[in-house]
Design an enzyme around this catalytic site. Structure first.
Site, PDB file in Angstrom:
ATOM      1  N   ASN A  10       0.838  -1.201   0.000  1.00  7.93           N
ATOM      2  CA  ASN A  10       0.000   0.000   0.000  1.00  7.93           C
ATOM      3  C   ASN A  10       0.877   1.258   0.000  1.00  7.93           C
ATOM      4  OD1 ASN A  10      -1.528   2.234   1.027  1.00  7.93           O
ATOM      5  ND2 ASN A  10      -3.103   0.783   1.698  1.00  7.93           N
ATOM      6  N   ASP A  69      -1.776  -5.155  10.705  1.00  6.78           N
ATOM      7  CA  ASP A  69      -3.019  -5.842  10.378  1.00  6.78           C
ATOM      8  C   ASP A  69      -4.127  -5.121  11.131  1.00  6.78           C
ATOM      9  OD1 ASP A  69      -4.017  -8.024   8.756  1.00  6.78           O
ATOM     10  OD2 ASP A  69      -4.802  -8.830  10.616  1.00  6.78           O
TER      11      ASP A  69
HETATM   12  P1  IMP Z   1      -5.606  -5.153   6.252  1.00  8.13           P
HETATM   13  O1  IMP Z   1      -5.133  -4.222   5.192  1.00  8.13           O
HETATM   14  O2  IMP Z   1      -5.376  -6.582   5.978  1.00  8.13           O
HETATM   15  O3  IMP Z   1      -5.140  -4.733   7.595  1.00  8.13           O
HETATM   16  O4  IMP Z   1      -7.209  -5.052   6.234  1.00  8.13           O
HETATM   17  C1  IMP Z   1      -7.835  -4.051   6.911  1.00  8.13           C
HETATM   18  C2  IMP Z   1      -9.316  -3.994   6.550  1.00  8.13           C
HETATM   19  O5  IMP Z   1     -10.017  -3.580   7.726  1.00  8.13           O
HETATM   20  C3  IMP Z   1      -9.585  -2.932   5.489  1.00  8.13           C
HETATM   21  O6  IMP Z   1      -9.698  -3.479   4.223  1.00  8.13           O
HETATM   22  C4  IMP Z   1     -10.896  -2.329   5.951  1.00  8.13           C
HETATM   23  O7  IMP Z   1     -11.953  -3.100   5.475  1.00  8.13           O
HETATM   24  C5  IMP Z   1     -10.856  -2.480   7.468  1.00  8.13           C
HETATM   25  N1  IMP Z   1     -10.254  -1.283   8.106  1.00  8.13           N
HETATM   26  C6  IMP Z   1      -9.124  -1.221   8.855  1.00  8.13           C
HETATM   27  N2  IMP Z   1      -8.880   0.032   9.268  1.00  8.13           N
HETATM   28  C7  IMP Z   1      -9.863   0.780   8.758  1.00  8.13           C
HETATM   29  C8  IMP Z   1     -10.140   2.186   8.832  1.00  8.13           C
HETATM   30  O8  IMP Z   1      -9.411   3.007   9.416  1.00  8.13           O
HETATM   31  N3  IMP Z   1     -11.244   2.585   8.172  1.00  8.13           N
HETATM   32  C9  IMP Z   1     -12.061   1.738   7.510  1.00  8.13           C
HETATM   33  N4  IMP Z   1     -11.845   0.440   7.394  1.00  8.13           N
HETATM   34  C10 IMP Z   1     -10.745  -0.055   8.026  1.00  8.13           C
END
Ligand code: IMP
Length: 195
Positions: A10, A69
């Site tokens: 990202n 995560d």
């Molecule tokens: P990761 O990138 O595997 O940590 O996935 C995190 C997921 O959790 C994201 O795709 C969102 O769906 C949700 N998420 C985590 N943090 C946020 C936030 O700050 N705003 C909205 N959704 C979040």
């Protein structure tokens, strides 16, 4: 300058990490620069998944690694979607589909509490076999609203109502969100530990 690899593809996360860690004389590099293969997020906790990603990045680069995560836990859904937040609606999941499923599940149970919280875990592994990784965890309490409000942010933000601000996370300017959010809190812990 100390080099740390970020276990994420990202670009926004990379830029934010670089901005925050540069004053500490730490250079943050993307794992894509080393062609690190994606790790399978097979953990059932945020901590496990963050460690899996950091260990994988460290293994393929020989560098210390940071991984995060995060997700949202809804009390009435026994903590779901939790670690499955990004893939809640299954194969081909998008923010829109995930939000639609969340609303549907809560609409079917109108009397339940809509309490929810965001969780973020950031892990630093000094090497692949680090048995005592640095673990930073932040949470942010809110409530799910069935009608989306706001255009900022991402993911579940239009449905995440922040009581103290009387609006959703998607209605907060990015700096205000960072000052309150799960990720902001975990980042602050990381910076304090590195200092
Ligand atoms: P990761 O990138 O595997 O940590 O996935 C995190 C997921 O959790 C994201 O795709 C969102 O769906 C949700 N998420 C985590 N943090 C946020 C936030 O700050 N705003 C909205 N959704 C979040």
């Amino acid at each position: 300058m100390e080099k740390i690899v970020l276990a994420s593809g990202n670009a926004k996360k990379l830029a934010e990490m670089q901005r925050l860690l540069e004053p500490l004389n730490i250079e943050v590099v993307a794992q894509s620069e080393f062609s690190v293969p994606e790790a399978d997020e097979t953990g059932t906790t945020f901590v496990e998944n963050a460690i899996i990603k950091a260990r994988n990045a460290s293994k393929y680069t020989g560098l210390p690694a940071i991984a995060d995560d995060s997700g949202i836990e809804v009390a009435a859904l026994k903590g779901a979607p939790g670690v499955y937040s990004a893939r809640f609606s299954g194969v081909g999941a998008t923010d829109a589909k995930n939000n639609a499923l969340l609303v549907e599940m809560l609409t079917d149970a109108p009397d339940v509490s809509r309490n929810a919280r965001y969780v973020a875990v950031i892990v630093l592994m000094r090497h692949e076999d680090d048995a005592t990784p640095l673990i930073c965890q932040g949470t942010w309490d809110g409530e799910i609203v069935l009608e989306p409000q706001g255009e900022q942010g991402f993911g579940y933000d239009p449905h995440f109502f922040v009581k103290e601000k009387h609006c959703t996370a998607a209605q907060l300017p990015v700096q205000e969100k960072n000052a309150l959010s799960h990720r902001g809190k975990a980042m602050a812990q990381l910076i304090q530990a590195l200092q």
